[in-house]
Motif scaffolding. Sequence first.
Motif, short mmCIF file in Angstrom:
data_model
loop_
_atom_site.label_atom_id
_atom_site.label_comp_id
_atom_site.label_asym_id
_atom_site.label_seq_id
_atom_site.Cartn_x
_atom_site.Cartn_y
_atom_site.Cartn_z
N ARG A 68 -0.45 7.50 -5.99
CA ARG A 68 0.10 7.70 -4.65
C ARG A 68 1.39 6.93 -4.39
O ARG A 68 1.97 7.08 -3.31
CB ARG A 68 -0.95 7.30 -3.59
N TYR A 94 -4.94 0.71 -7.41
CA TYR A 94 -5.70 1.77 -6.76
C TYR A 94 -4.80 2.94 -6.36
O TYR A 94 -5.23 4.08 -6.34
CB TYR A 94 -6.42 1.22 -5.53
N ASP A 95 -3.52 2.64 -6.08
CA ASP A 95 -2.58 3.66 -5.60
C ASP A 95 -1.73 4.25 -6.72
O ASP A 95 -0.65 4.78 -6.48
CB ASP A 95 -1.68 3.07 -4.52
N HIS A 108 0.85 -1.20 0.00
CA HIS A 108 0.00 0.00 0.00
C HIS A 108 0.88 1.24 0.00
O HIS A 108 2.10 1.14 0.04
CB HIS A 108 -1.00 0.00 1.15
N HIS A 109 0.25 2.40 -0.03
CA HIS A 109 0.96 3.63 -0.34
C HIS A 109 1.65 4.30 0.84
O HIS A 109 2.43 5.24 0.64
CB HIS A 109 0.00 4.64 -0.98
N THR A 167 -6.13 0.90 4.11
CA THR A 167 -6.22 1.88 3.02
C THR A 167 -7.14 1.26 1.96
O THR A 167 -7.38 0.05 1.97
CB THR A 167 -4.86 2.19 2.38
N GLY A 209 -6.42 0.98 -1.16
CA GLY A 209 -5.67 0.31 -2.23
C GLY A 209 -4.91 -0.93 -1.78
O GLY A 209 -4.24 -1.55 -2.60
#
Length: 256
Positions: A86, A82-83, A57-58, A116, A118
């Motif tokens: 980011r 999704y990120d 994740h980001h 999150t 993402g």
Amino acid sequence: MSELEIRQFPCLSDNYGFLVHDPASGETAAIDTPDADAYLAAAADAGWFITQIWNTHHHFDHAGGNAALKAATGARVIAPEYDRQRIDAADQWVTDGDRLQLGTHTADIVYTPGHTMGHVVYHFAKDRLAFVGDTLFALGCGRLFEGSPSDMWTSLSKLRAWPDNTVIYCAHEYTEANAAFALSVDSGNPDLKAYASDVAERRSRGRPTVPTTIGKEKAANPFLRPDDPALAAAVGMAGADPVEVFAEVRRRKDQF
């Protein structure tokens, strides 16, 4: 097919870094990049060369070292779709149902929004191991910064369905604090009591409590048990929907 080799090492204040190595091909994946220098040192110590970087994740303590580690190794960076806006330095975007290869070993991408929106985890199903970032912790789960209780319970349910002997590599050493909270909501659980005692002994000697297994977490982790009538009753929510029980347990953890 050769077995995967894993190096786990501390990063930052309470993160763990992971290197996953396929000896047959020589490929090595870095799981997240909290500290590029720590990853380079661990790889050098093992005699491995990092060829891939897999982000969960980001957040900065998971993707903040991407650019530096990529510059030092030329590794290909894989990150959740999704990120896209980011995460820096990514070469490939993945989403639920995709697969990655590390030599002859296959990792399934499992989308796990909640901590999150993402977040993904990397599940080597045939190897019975997974890198779960901040979705699932030993005796805990990630704080809901972006997702809803329903999102996170759905995500955790995916992980809970894996075989009990699946080894879980989570990204932080939070287990001692998680155990104290878990006992506050589930004090009658003998599996939890035994787990918490083992955690206290390990931490007293400076030993890690990661990895864990799905089986251990199913028995003792309150965030995997909101559909257990005993836990629902323990938090005063007998008969409530599991999502509501999960939300209440998470609310209590946030205030603990």
